[in-house]
Structure formats: C-alpha cells, structure tokens
Design a protein around this motif. Structure first.
Motif, PDB file in Angstrom:
ATOM      1  N   ALA A   1      93.886  22.923 -92.209  1.00 20.45           N
ATOM      2  CA  ALA A   1      94.597  21.716 -92.623  1.00 20.45           C
ATOM      3  C   ALA A   1      94.424  20.592 -91.604  1.00 20.45           C
ATOM      4  O   ALA A   1      94.173  19.437 -91.974  1.00 20.45           O
ATOM      5  CB  ALA A   1      96.078  22.032 -92.815  1.00 20.45           C
ATOM      6  N   ALA A   2      94.557  20.916 -90.320  1.00 23.59           N
ATOM      7  CA  ALA A   2      94.421  19.904 -89.266  1.00 23.59           C
ATOM      8  C   ALA A   2      93.013  19.322 -89.240  1.00 23.59           C
ATOM      9  O   ALA A   2      92.817  18.101 -89.170  1.00 23.59           O
ATOM     10  CB  ALA A   2      94.758  20.535 -87.909  1.00 23.59           C
ATOM     11  N   TYR A   3      92.025  20.202 -89.318  1.00 21.89           N
ATOM     12  CA  TYR A   3      90.623  19.775 -89.326  1.00 21.89           C
ATOM     13  C   TYR A   3      90.300  18.940 -90.565  1.00 21.89           C
ATOM     14  O   TYR A   3      89.671  17.879 -90.478  1.00 21.89           O
ATOM     15  CB  TYR A   3      89.737  21.022 -89.253  1.00 21.89           C
ATOM     16  N   SER A   4      90.766  19.402 -91.722  1.00 26.13           N
ATOM     17  CA  SER A   4      90.463  18.707 -92.973  1.00 26.13           C
ATOM     18  C   SER A   4      91.126  17.338 -93.025  1.00 26.13           C
ATOM     19  O   SER A   4      90.570  16.399 -93.601  1.00 26.13           O
ATOM     20  CB  SER A   4      90.908  19.555 -94.165  1.00 26.13           C
ATOM     21  N   PHE A   5      92.320  17.217 -92.445  1.00 30.26           N
ATOM     22  CA  PHE A   5      92.981  15.916 -92.379  1.00 30.26           C
ATOM     23  C   PHE A   5      92.084  14.882 -91.706  1.00 30.26           C
ATOM     24  O   PHE A   5      91.892  13.776 -92.213  1.00 30.26           O
ATOM     25  CB  PHE A   5      94.302  16.046 -91.613  1.00 30.26           C
ATOM     26  N   LEU A   6      91.491  15.271 -90.580  1.00 30.15           N
ATOM     27  CA  LEU A   6      90.633  14.335 -89.848  1.00 30.15           C
ATOM     28  C   LEU A   6      89.319  14.076 -90.582  1.00 30.15           C
ATOM     29  O   LEU A   6      88.882  12.930 -90.706  1.00 30.15           O
ATOM     30  CB  LEU A   6      90.349  14.874 -88.446  1.00 30.15           C
ATOM     31  N   ARG A   7      88.681  15.116 -91.083  1.00 32.16           N
ATOM     32  CA  ARG A   7      87.354  14.908 -91.670  1.00 32.16           C
ATOM     33  C   ARG A   7      87.410  14.092 -92.951  1.00 32.16           C
ATOM     34  O   ARG A   7      86.500  13.312 -93.233  1.00 32.16           O
ATOM     35  CB  ARG A   7      86.650  16.249 -91.911  1.00 32.16           C
ATOM     36  N   PHE A   8      88.477  14.241 -93.742  1.00 26.57           N
ATOM     37  CA  PHE A   8      88.544  13.489 -94.995  1.00 26.57           C
ATOM     38  C   PHE A   8      88.928  12.029 -94.785  1.00 26.57           C
ATOM     39  O   PHE A   8      88.804  11.225 -95.717  1.00 26.57           O
ATOM     40  CB  PHE A   8      89.491  14.173 -95.986  1.00 26.57           C
ATOM     41  N   ILE A   9      89.395  11.680 -93.597  1.00 23.08           N
ATOM     42  CA  ILE A   9      89.601  10.262 -93.288  1.00 23.08           C
ATOM     43  C   ILE A   9      88.259   9.536 -93.330  1.00 23.08           C
ATOM     44  O   ILE A   9      88.124   8.447 -93.902  1.00 23.08           O
ATOM     45  CB  ILE A   9      90.280  10.088 -91.910  1.00 23.08           C
ATOM     46  N   GLY A  10      87.235  10.155 -92.718  1.00 18.75           N
ATOM     47  CA  GLY A  10      85.887   9.589 -92.791  1.00 18.75           C
ATOM     48  C   GLY A  10      85.393   9.512 -94.218  1.00 18.75           C
ATOM     49  O   GLY A  10      84.763   8.531 -94.629  1.00 18.75           O
ATOM     50  N   GLY A  11      85.686  10.550 -95.008  1.00 22.20           N
ATOM     51  CA  GLY A  11      85.283  10.577 -96.407  1.00 22.20           C
ATOM     52  C   GLY A  11      86.001   9.550 -97.253  1.00 22.20           C
ATOM     53  O   GLY A  11      85.492   9.136 -98.300  1.00 22.20           O
ATOM     54  N   ALA A  12      87.187   9.121 -96.824  1.00 25.28           N
ATOM     55  CA  ALA A  12      87.938   8.094 -97.560  1.00 25.28           C
ATOM     56  C   ALA A  12      87.426   6.689 -97.250  1.00 25.28           C
ATOM     57  O   ALA A  12      87.324   5.846 -98.139  1.00 25.28           O
ATOM     58  CB  ALA A  12      89.421   8.198 -97.218  1.00 25.28           C
ATOM     59  N   LEU A  13      87.095   6.430 -95.992  1.00 19.75           N
ATOM     60  CA  LEU A  13      86.667   5.093 -95.583  1.00 19.75           C
ATOM     61  C   LEU A  13      85.237   4.773 -96.009  1.00 19.75           C
ATOM     62  O   LEU A  13      84.935   3.647 -96.425  1.00 19.75           O
ATOM     63  CB  LEU A  13      86.790   4.949 -94.063  1.00 19.75           C
ATOM     64  N   ALA A  14      84.348   5.755 -95.916  1.00 18.74           N
ATOM     65  CA  ALA A  14      82.916   5.516 -96.108  1.00 18.74           C
ATOM     66  C   ALA A  14      82.538   4.963 -97.484  1.00 18.74           C
ATOM     67  O   ALA A  14      81.786   3.972 -97.555  1.00 18.74           O
ATOM     68  CB  ALA A  14      82.144   6.793 -95.825  1.00 18.74           C
ATOM     69  N   PRO A  15      83.002   5.550 -98.604  1.00 21.59           N
ATOM     70  CA  PRO A  15      82.524   5.069 -99.904  1.00 21.59           C
ATOM     71  C   PRO A  15      82.829   3.600-100.153  1.00 21.59           C
ATOM     72  O   PRO A  15      81.954   2.842-100.594  1.00 21.59           O
ATOM     73  CB  PRO A  15      83.282   5.963-100.899  1.00 21.59           C
ATOM     74  N   TYR A  16      84.071   3.182 -99.868  1.00 18.66           N
ATOM     75  CA  TYR A  16      84.443   1.792-100.119  1.00 18.66           C
ATOM     76  C   TYR A  16      83.655   0.832 -99.232  1.00 18.66           C
ATOM     77  O   TYR A  16      83.134  -0.189 -99.702  1.00 18.66           O
ATOM     78  CB  TYR A  16      85.946   1.607 -99.883  1.00 18.66           C
ATOM     79  N   PHE A  17      83.547   1.180 -97.953  1.00 15.33           N
ATOM     80  CA  PHE A  17      82.820   0.299 -97.043  1.00 15.33           C
ATOM     81  C   PHE A  17      81.331   0.273 -97.352  1.00 15.33           C
ATOM     82  O   PHE A  17      80.660  -0.736 -97.127  1.00 15.33           O
ATOM     83  CB  PHE A  17      83.069   0.699 -95.585  1.00 15.33           C
ATOM     84  N   ALA A  18      80.792   1.363 -97.880  1.00 18.67           N
ATOM     85  CA  ALA A  18      79.385   1.365 -98.286  1.00 18.67           C
ATOM     86  C   ALA A  18      79.146   0.326 -99.376  1.00 18.67           C
ATOM     87  O   ALA A  18      78.179  -0.452 -99.313  1.00 18.67           O
ATOM     88  CB  ALA A  18      78.984   2.755 -98.783  1.00 18.67           C
ATOM     89  N   GLY A  19      80.041   0.313-100.362  1.00 23.11           N
ATOM     90  CA  GLY A  19      79.927  -0.682-101.425  1.00 23.11           C
ATOM     91  C   GLY A  19      80.102  -2.101-100.910  1.00 23.11           C
ATOM     92  O   GLY A  19      79.374  -3.023-101.303  1.00 23.11           O
ATOM     93  N   LYS A  20      81.068  -2.299-100.025  1.00 22.92           N
ATOM     94  CA  LYS A  20      81.320  -3.636 -99.473  1.00 22.92           C
ATOM     95  C   LYS A  20      80.169  -4.109 -98.586  1.00 22.92           C
ATOM     96  O   LYS A  20      79.787  -5.282 -98.616  1.00 22.92           O
ATOM     97  CB  LYS A  20      82.631  -3.625 -98.677  1.00 22.92           C
ATOM     98  N   LEU A  21      79.623  -3.218 -97.773  1.00 25.28           N
ATOM     99  CA  LEU A  21      78.497  -3.592 -96.906  1.00 25.28           C
ATOM    100  C   LEU A  21      77.306  -4.046 -97.735  1.00 25.28           C
ATOM    101  O   LEU A  21      76.588  -4.987 -97.364  1.00 25.28           O
ATOM    102  CB  LEU A  21      78.103  -2.401 -96.021  1.00 25.28           C
TER     103      LEU A  21
END
Length: 415
Positions: free
Chosen positions: A354-374
């Motif tokens: 749970a602790a590990y997944s909390f951190l790793r999915f933060i990257g997964g949440a930010l990346a898609p939107y910023f990819a589209g915006k970039l």
C-alpha cells in the motif's frame, strides 16, 4: 534403524522437497488461481482503454489532454485509496476486501459505459480506480499468503497475471471498441461478475494474523512504513519511472495513426512481452546481475526507448516498435521492483504494498494529463522527451541510494 537407512531416508526426503519445490509453482491451491484470474480481469482495465482513447476524443468532442484524464483520475484515486486498503482488509479480511473491490469496479465500469460526456466518464473512471485499489493491494498479499511456492514465485505468478491482463486488455478493448467505445467498459463490468463468482466460491476467509492474534492495520501504518528508507526509495523511484510508463500508455495512441483494432494489436504485442519477461527473464536477470543493477539497466533502456519515440514521433513504425519493445523492459522491471519492495522493509506485506503503491501511482496520475498538455503547449515529441528524463532520473535516484537498498538481494536469496 541403521545409519545407512537414515541416510537413505534423508536423501529421499530432500529429493521429495526438491520435487515439490519444482512443481509447486503451478501446483497452487484453487484459491490462488481464482485470485490469479481476477487479477487478469482487473488489470485488463489498464490497457483496455488505450485503443479507444482516440475514439472517445472524437465522439465526445474532447481534447487529448482531457481524454488522458481517464488515466489521471484512475491513478490519482487509486494512489490515495491505497492508504486505506490495509486498514480495510485487516477488518474485512482479504477475501471480502477483494470482493468489495470487484463490485466497485463492475459498477463504475458499467456507469462509464453509460456516460455521455468526458467529465462524467473521468469521474466514473476515478470510481473504477477506487475499486482497483482495494483489489490490487490486497491481491498481491492474497497470492503471497495462499501460495505454496514461496514469496518469490508467488510474486512472479502475480506479475504474470498483471502481464496477461495488460496484454489481453488492449486486444479486447480494440475488438469491443471497434463496435463502440462503450463496449470495453461494459465488457469489464461483465467479466468482473465472473471474477466475483470465482472468488466467492473458491477462496477461503482469511484474516491478517501474527502468532494467532488478529492484526488491525491503522491508516497511519503506510506512512510509518515509509520511514524505512529502502521502501521510500523504491516508492519514489517507481513514481518517477511511472511518469514515463504512463506517458507511453496514455499518449502513444494519439501519435500512432491507427484505428482501434490497430492500437489494440500494438498494445497486445507490448503486453505479451511484458507478461513473458516478467515471468521468465526477470528471475534470470535477478540471479545474474542482482536486483538493483538489473532494475537500473532496464530503466535506462526504457529511457532510451522513450527518447527514440521523441526523436521519431512522426515515423509510425518507430513508435510502434518502441511501444512493443518497451513491454519487455517494463515486464522485467515490474517483477524486479515488486520483489524488491516485498523484501525491502520489516513490515506486513499488505502495508508495504500500500505504501509503495501510493507513491508510484502519484507518478501515474500526473503523467497522462501533463503529456497531453505538453503536446498542446509545444509539440507531440515533448511528452516523450520529458518521460525519458523522469525515467532516467529514477535510475540516478536509485543508484545514488544503492547502499540503502542493496540488502534486498540477500532477502531474496533467503526465500
């Protein structure tokens, strides 16, 4: 009894143990295979949406950055929800936590299929992420605890389920999406009903116990677990490389120039390589190079693949080949880092996950939107350059903290 007889019995006993160890990977209890099947369906949701991203963009009049929010809401909710999965599973038990997650996924996937605008779809996809959080964090602990083949092989089995789900998902998504973009959402909802029947029938009730005493996990436990430097390092490293992972997953379909079926077949190739390498080559790399060195090698190569996608974004065959090749690199890395996390800190496995997944999915949440915006702000190559930079940063971060994580290979050897 003579010494020669005792020796013969001892050798026979050892041979029986070796035979059991060799066959135990596939000779699992029915409950393990029920969770395995449910994992495949749950992880179909990750790649199922890929083939229909372009179709959703056209039919719901949404921009690429708005459509990539389907990944952002899914991963964002999942990241936060990971913090409560341990607390819930310690009270409901692993079986009922898994079943609750399956029901939530089925409901929100079905509602997503009924949506008529992008914002409702993004919201329902977030609800899907909540169900997936309950399921994913608990499924790993379930397979490890129910398996008869030890932690290392149980993790490989879990990664195989992920790989199969991710590989079959795009193929099913492309096939159903060819009829309507709503098809994949309804498909997941129906498959989750099958998974529910399998689990409620085959899986025993289990509780988190230590020395026969019921363990109640607090909402603070994942945060306390991150005090262990090694677990924190792997979590931050995963958040960084997931920025590249989800840039590829969420934005590559927009530059391929393929229809739903074409995108589905490309990500089928990606997922098949991910599944095969996670099961067969990752353990070989682990024994040959060690966990950390192998992980850094795979991530460095993945950064180079993303760089190639940035340089040759307008060359269709390069993008397609790069996506498929990335599957092999990510399959190896996923098994390596998951095994490392399970052996990194002296905390309960569900809490560590749970602790590990909390951190790793933060990257997964930010990346898609910023990819589209970039891509909107600059051009279609920039998301891949930025993704490559984040993946390379994860390599540097893990390498700089090598002394805090090198013990995972010793822990792996003991299992």
């Amino acid at each position: 009894m003579s010494s020669s007889t005792q020796t013969t019995d001892s050798i026979s006993s050892q041979n029986n143990l070796l035979t059991k160890e060799k066959s135990s990977f596939f000779s699992q209890p029915k409950a393990v295979w029920a969770v395995f099947f449910a994992c495949i369906i749950a992880f179909m949701g990750l790649g199922l949406v890929d083939p229909i991203l372009v179709a959703i963009s056209k039919q719901l009049n949404a921009t690429p950055s708005q459509v990539t929010l389907l990944f952002t809401s899914y991963n964002g909710v999942m990241a936060v929800a990971m913090l409560i999965t341990g607390m819930i599973s310690s009270r409901l038990g692993i079986k009922w936590t898994l079943l609750t997650g399956i029901v939530i996924i089925a409901i929100f996937a079905g509602l997503g299929g009924l949506s008529n605008n992008i914002w409702a779809l993004v919201g329902f996809r977030g609800g899907w992420g909540l169900g997936n959080a309950l399921f994913v964090a608990t499924a790993l602990a379930a397979i490890v605890s129910l398996s008869t083949s030890g932690t290392a092989k149980a993790i490989i089995l879990y990664e195989a389920a992920i790989g199969l789900g991710i590989s079959v998902g795009p193929l099913l998504g492309g096939w159903l999406g060819g009829m309507s973009w709503r098809g994949p959402f309804f498909g997941v909802s129906c498959l989750m009903v099958i998974a529910f029947i399998g689990l409620i029938t085959l899986m025993p009730n289990t509780k988190n116990k230590q020395k026969g005493v019921q363990v109640k996990i607090s909402i603070k436990d994942p945060f306390l677990a991150l005090k262990h430097r090694s677990l924190l390092i792997f979590g931050v490293g995963a958040a960084l490389y997931n920025f590249g992972f989800f840039t590829l997953l969420a934005y590559a379909p927009f530059v391929m120039g393929l229809d739903e079926h074409g995108i589905g077949f490309v990500f089928l190739g990606w997922g098949v390589l991910l599944a095969v390498t996670s099961v067969f080559t990752a353990p070989i790399l682990q024994r040959w190079m060690g966990t950390i060195k192998a992980m850094c090698l795979m991530l460095t190569l993945f950064a180079l693949v993303l760089l190639a996608m940035g340089i040759w974004t307008s060359t269709q065959w390069v993008v397609i080949a790069a996506v498929i090749i990335a599957g092999a690199l990510l399959g190896n890395n996923n098994t390596l880092i998951t095994t490392a996390v399970m052996n990194s800190a002296p905390v309960e496995r569900a809490t560590a996950s749970a602790a590990y997944s909390f951190l790793r999915f933060i990257g997964g949440a930010l990346a898609p939107y910023f990819a589209g915006k970039l891509a909107e702000w600059f051009n279609q190559s920039v998301p891949f350059y930025v993704g490559a930079a984040f993946v390379l940063l994860s390599v540097i971060f893990i390498a700089c903290n090598h002394k805090h994580v090198k013990h995972v290979d010793e822990a792996y050897a003991s299992h």
